[in-house]
Scaffold this motif. Structure first.
Motif, PDB file in Angstrom:
ATOM      1  N   ARG A   1       0.834  -1.212   0.000  1.00 42.28           N
ATOM      2  CA  ARG A   1       0.000   0.000   0.000  1.00 42.28           C
ATOM      3  C   ARG A   1       0.866   1.258   0.000  1.00 42.28           C
ATOM      4  NH1 ARG A   1      -5.415  -0.063   0.879  1.00 42.28           N
ATOM      5  NH2 ARG A   1      -5.248   2.109   1.520  1.00 42.28           N
ATOM      6  N   ASN A   2       1.934   1.221   0.792  1.00 42.35           N
ATOM      7  CA  ASN A   2       2.829   2.367   0.867  1.00 42.35           C
ATOM      8  C   ASN A   2       3.457   2.664  -0.497  1.00 42.35           C
ATOM      9  OD1 ASN A   2       4.317   4.425   2.293  1.00 42.35           O
ATOM     10  ND2 ASN A   2       6.103   3.102   2.080  1.00 42.35           N
ATOM     11  N   LEU A   3       3.907   1.624  -1.185  1.00 46.80           N
ATOM     12  CA  LEU A   3       4.483   1.801  -2.517  1.00 46.80           C
ATOM     13  C   LEU A   3       3.459   2.369  -3.499  1.00 46.80           C
ATOM     14  CD1 LEU A   3       6.593  -1.468  -2.854  1.00 46.80           C
ATOM     15  CD2 LEU A   3       7.485   0.866  -2.817  1.00 46.80           C
TER      16      LEU A   3
ATOM     17  N   GLU B   1       0.696   4.046  -2.781  1.00 46.29           N
ATOM     18  CA  GLU B   1       0.312   5.416  -2.432  1.00 46.29           C
ATOM     19  C   GLU B   1       1.319   6.426  -2.966  1.00 46.29           C
ATOM     20  OE1 GLU B   1      -0.109   5.140   1.765  1.00 46.29           O
ATOM     21  OE2 GLU B   1      -2.155   4.352   1.673  1.00 46.29           O
ATOM     22  N   GLN B   2       2.590   6.003  -3.033  1.00 42.00           N
ATOM     23  CA  GLN B   2       3.629   6.904  -3.522  1.00 42.00           C
ATOM     24  C   GLN B   2       3.724   6.920  -5.048  1.00 42.00           C
ATOM     25  OE1 GLN B   2       7.475   6.428  -1.588  1.00 42.00           O
ATOM     26  NE2 GLN B   2       6.464   5.638   0.246  1.00 42.00           N
ATOM     27  N   HIS B   3       3.525   5.742  -5.657  1.00 42.52           N
ATOM     28  CA  HIS B   3       3.836   5.619  -7.089  1.00 42.52           C
ATOM     29  C   HIS B   3       2.660   5.126  -7.944  1.00 42.52           C
ATOM     30  CE1 HIS B   3       7.986   6.173  -5.855  1.00 42.52           C
ATOM     31  NE2 HIS B   3       7.870   5.155  -5.022  1.00 42.52           N
TER      32      HIS B   3
ATOM     33  N   HIS C   1      -1.932   4.388  -8.364  1.00 46.15           N
ATOM     34  CA  HIS C   1      -3.280   4.939  -8.235  1.00 46.15           C
ATOM     35  C   HIS C   1      -4.035   4.098  -7.203  1.00 46.15           C
ATOM     36  CE1 HIS C   1      -2.532   7.412 -11.784  1.00 46.15           C
ATOM     37  NE2 HIS C   1      -2.025   6.332 -12.354  1.00 46.15           N
TER      38      HIS C   1
END
Length: 201
Positions: free
Chosen positions: A144-146, A148-150, A152
Motif C-alpha cells: 500500500r505504501n508503494l 500510495e507513492q507511485h 493509483h
C-alpha cells in the motif's frame, strides 16, 4: 396429534420435496469451478505437465503426463457431468479424490486459510502458527505504501481491499465436502438427468 408433531411432520415432508434445490445449487456452484480448473490445465497442458513433474518448483509427481491428463479431464468433463446431473454419484468420486490429492500435494503445507489473515486463530498459533500468514499484514502495508507513492491506490482498491493469497486447504476441503454430499444424495429430483434415467428404470 400435538401441534409440535404436526409441525415436525410438515417440515420433514417439505424438506423431502425441496431437497432437490440445495443439490441443484451445489451442482451449479461446483460445475463452473471444476470446468474452469480443468480447462486451464488442458489449454496450458505442457506447463501443467512441467508443474506436475518438476520436484524443485512443482509437485514432483511420477508420470506427470498421465497425472496431468487425469486431473484435467476429471475436472473439465466431470464438471460438465455435474452440471447435467448425469452419473452424479459416480463422477463425484474421482472429483473428491482430486480434491484430496490437491489438499495433500499443493495446499497442506500452507495450513487451512485460503486468504492470509493474521488475525485468524487458524493461523495465529492458537491451533497452528503460520509464519507466512503472520507476515501478511506487513507485506500488505508495504505494498500500500508503494502504491500510495507511485500508483493509483484509490482506483486499485475501489473494488475491494488488497489481500495475500495463502493457498491453504480451505477451498479444496470445502469442495471435497460438497462432492461427498453429491455422492451421498445424488443430483436431486426434477432437474438432473439421473432423476429421469432412474424413473425410466
Amino acid at each position: 396429534m400435538s401441534l409440535l408433531t404436526k409441525f415436525t411432520d410438515f417440515t420433514a415432508s417439505a424438506g423431502q420435496h425441496l431437497a432437490f434445490i440445495p443439490l441443484l445449487l451445489l451442482r451449479l456452484y461446483l460445475a463452473p469451478v471444476m470446468m474452469q480448473a480443468g480447462w486451464n490445465k488442458l489449454s496450458n497442458f505442457e506447463s501443467t505437465v512441467a508443474w506436475f513433474g518438476n520436484p524443485d518448483w512443482g509437485l514432483g509427481l511420477p508420470f506427470p503426463e498421465v497425472m496431468a491428463a487425469l486431473a484435467a479431464g476429471t475436472e473439465f468433463f466431470g464438471g460438465i457431468l455435474i452440471l447435467l446431473g448425469l452419473a452424479t454419484r459416480l463422477v463425484a468420486v474421482p472429483l473428491a479424490v482430486t480434491m484430496v490429492v490437491a489438499m495433500i500435494t499443493v495446499h497442506a503445507k500452507n495450513g487451512w486459510l485460503a486468504i492470509a489473515d493474521s488475525a485468524s486463530w487458524l493461523a495465529d498459533g492458537t491451533l497452528y502458527l503460520d509464519e507466512s500468514v503472520m507476515a501478511a499484514e506487513e507485506k500488505i502495508a508495504a505494498a500500500r505504501n508503494l502504491l500510495e507513492q507511485h500508483g493509483h491506490i484509490e482506483w486499485l482498491t475501489s473494488s475491494g481491499k488488497f489481500v495475500i493469497l495463502n493457498n491453504g486447504i480451505e477451498f479444496a476441503a470445502t469442495y471435497l465436502i460438497m462432492f461427498l454430499l453429491l455422492f451421498c444424495f445424488g443430483g436431486g429430483r426434477y432437474l438432473s438427468v439421473d432423476y429421469y434415467l432412474s424413473k425410466r428404470r
